[in-house]
Design an enzyme around this catalytic site. Structure first.
Site, short mmCIF file in Angstrom:
data_model
loop_
_atom_site.label_atom_id
_atom_site.label_comp_id
_atom_site.label_asym_id
_atom_site.label_seq_id
_atom_site.Cartn_x
_atom_site.Cartn_y
_atom_site.Cartn_z
N CYS A 86 13.22 65.55 60.08
CA CYS A 86 13.53 64.99 58.76
C CYS A 86 14.68 65.73 58.09
CB CYS A 86 12.29 65.02 57.89
SG CYS A 86 10.88 64.25 58.70
N HIS A 335 11.83 57.45 52.37
CA HIS A 335 12.13 58.55 53.28
C HIS A 335 12.45 58.04 54.70
CE1 HIS A 335 12.20 62.39 55.14
NE2 HIS A 335 10.92 62.55 55.38
#
Lengths: 386, 386
Positions: A86, A335
């Protein structure tokens, strides 16, 4: 103040479940918007650095950076994909920054994209778990909600943090996201909404968790000389930090301090010649509510253990002493993992350019972004200034 | 001559089907060997750049660069994974090079690793096909042997290249590999062996194809100042080039010219201030025999279309005018895809240091390496000198 490399153009898609658009359509949209914002043509771009975590698993496509050049008519310029789960976007930004500092390029694109909703939700969690330690965590069934739940439980044990305090992160970020037209969710919620949402991994409930998203974001970076020539409102990269930590939680000295965040922050503050007190607003990696608490503590906005109280008291709100996640954060903006680090830099740019609309913070000098891979195996911290 | 960044340490595992060793064991072995060769400790390493194509698909593990730091006890130093299919290693090298030129680091590791034999062979071909265009090629069943077979067929049609000439690439590379103790195969073969091996994708037979391999390779790079301080036999990076092309073959102007190779080569020659005539030996990307013919043409070692004849006449042999793939190349040394670009730089280093044993080429000034992603969507070319 460091004025070597600047952001001179920004672009991003709306984040969300974008079933009607493909990976390649998303990045072309974000990239075109960034070029238009910079007022330059694609021929002027020397290279592209693209963050993506796992298109191999999500859409059966590796070799993404060249695919971007292909579908943007930008061949033969070089293109490099960067991956750190991420934190892929944050590392793409740092690598692009490095490429200009090296003198090898004058103007480059730093981009990030992820298309996560083309596979079944059951597969998504498994794909994301490949950012954890396969042999010691994921292989035994650990997922990221589970890993962050352990961090949350420990934070509650050590510091008395409450579920309401965790929920207050989500409530704040939904409020901010309601003012961001590109956010995946644009609805306000209450503490009760969070507390009564379905349990995911005790003590984390559904509204403690960031969503699964599609999206892309792109920045045009330029050397000082080019930025001054091409741009009236450059946003300077004042500091860049990056650090690693053990992938597996069990190897860490502390569950509640992300050492990679502390170290990356230290590097970025040092390079910018400032301290956490000089930061006017920050985008931090709130993949789960507990992650925002750890981040604001590890970055020095409050004392270790005080994150819950600090948030509950409104210190990180739009009118607080250090507004955090003015964009809505990962929780509300969405996200799409490879895009997140770039989208954070876009929010920093909008704020510093005074273009953040209803969520604008006044009199900003420095804005910080903080992007985490996995449960803290990687962290990238950037500091931006006018 | 460019003397800004040098290779001061090299390490690699034997390449092959290494079923008794894991991904993390492989990179620790290669990295430790490189540090030992450089005579430095891991604390002196500023950052790591690791090339890997698809551990997400092969071993269920993304976030690899931090995993390396974790299992090498090198946290919190930053670590970045770089991916461009089979050119991942070459791009890791270039990114590491850039990081030193940027002044952000003095000493870094550029590494590459791939563990390909932990999945069923049927899955391997599918995983590798994610380096092709998923929507236009792989999605319809195209595999890399099939794509390169089309290139070979077109080369035969345009230039009269014969199956025997293709086979001569493999025979030469097996001869060279028989002198390389780290090569996956160390047996000599004949033209007849190649021609009578099973057909994979007409006209490419089994012995026209590089194997599926496990392996890791690592380089320690240093700034000029550090290199002179730490090392008696630095190998300098005289030039670095990188370019992209369309992922899908059908979009290219020519099937037999890899434009990314031509462009990356042009950049590297220009930076080094030399031409192809100055190159004393080269490692080129022979994932299939036809790929070596295209490469030696596109890099200017012979005229376009003459690669078959040139090879058949022995010009690229150990005693030829321009020895190519002295290591055995991908065909014989093995092709753990993320490691290949780094392993090529190791062969260049061994040759320039005069440590290449029975395959040593005398009086070398410049050695070139050429690393390709997919069917030419990415190419990286590096030139090394004493």
């Amino acid at each position: 103040m460091n004025q070597e490399v600047a952001i001179i153009g920004i672009g991003m898609t709306k984040f969300g479940e974008l079933w009607n658009r493909s990976f390649r359509q998303l990045f072309v949209e974000a990239g075109s918007e960034a070029l238009e914002d910079a007022g330059i043509k694609s021929e002027e771009i020397g290279a592209l650095f693209g963050g993506n975590m796992s298109a191999g698993q999500f859409i059966g496509q590796e070799h993404l950076a060249s695919l971007i050049m292909d579908h943007s008519n930008m061949t033969p310029q070089p293109a490099t994909r960067v991956e750190a789960a991420c934190a892929s976007g944050g590392l793409a930004l740092r690598t692009a920054y490095m490429s200009i500092k090296s003198g090898m390029h004058d103007v480059v694109i730093a981009a990030g994209a992820e298309k996560m909703t083309d596979v079944l939700p059951s597969k998504t969690t498994g794909a994301l778990a490949t950012a954890a330690d396969q042999e010691w965590e994921a292989g035994f069934g650990a997922t990221f909600p589970g890993l962050y739940a352990m961090i949350a439980r420990r934070h509650m044990h050590e510091f008395g943090t409450t579920e309401e305090q965790l929920a207050s992160v989500s409530v704040k970020n939904h409020y901010n996201g309601s003012k961001n037209p590109k956010a995946q969710f644009q609805n306000e919620i209450t503490i009760d909404d969070v507390l009564s949402s379905p349990m995911v991994a005790d003590p984390l409930k559904l509204f403690d968790c960031s969503p699964v998203s599609d999206g892309a974001a792109a920045l045009v970076l330029a050397s000082a000389e080019k930025a001054k020539e091409l741009c009236e409102n450059p946003v300077w990269i004042a500091g860049s930090g990056q650090a690693s930590d053990t992938l597996a939680l069990h190897s860490r000295k502390s569950l509640t301090t992300l050492n990679a965040t502390v170290e990356a922050g230290r590097q970025a503050y040092k390079q910018a010649g400032i301290t956490s007190k000089d930061i006017g607003a920050a985008e931090v990696h709130d993949c789960f509510t507990i992650a925002e608490l750890c981040a604001i503590e590890d970055l020095g906005f409050c004392e270790k253990g005080d994150g819950g109280k600090f948030t509950e008291q409104g210190e990180t709100g739009l009118k607080g002493s250090i507004p955090v996640n003015t964009s809505g954060g990962l929780k509300t903006k969405g996200h799409p993992v490879g895009a997140t680090g770039i989208a954070q830099a876009i929010e920093a740019s909008l704020q510093l350019r005074g273009e953040a609309g209803d969520r604008q913070i006044d009199d900003l000098e420095y804005v910080l972004t903080h992007n985490v891979g996995g449960s803290g195996g990687t962290a990238a911290v950037h500091i931006f200034s006018r």
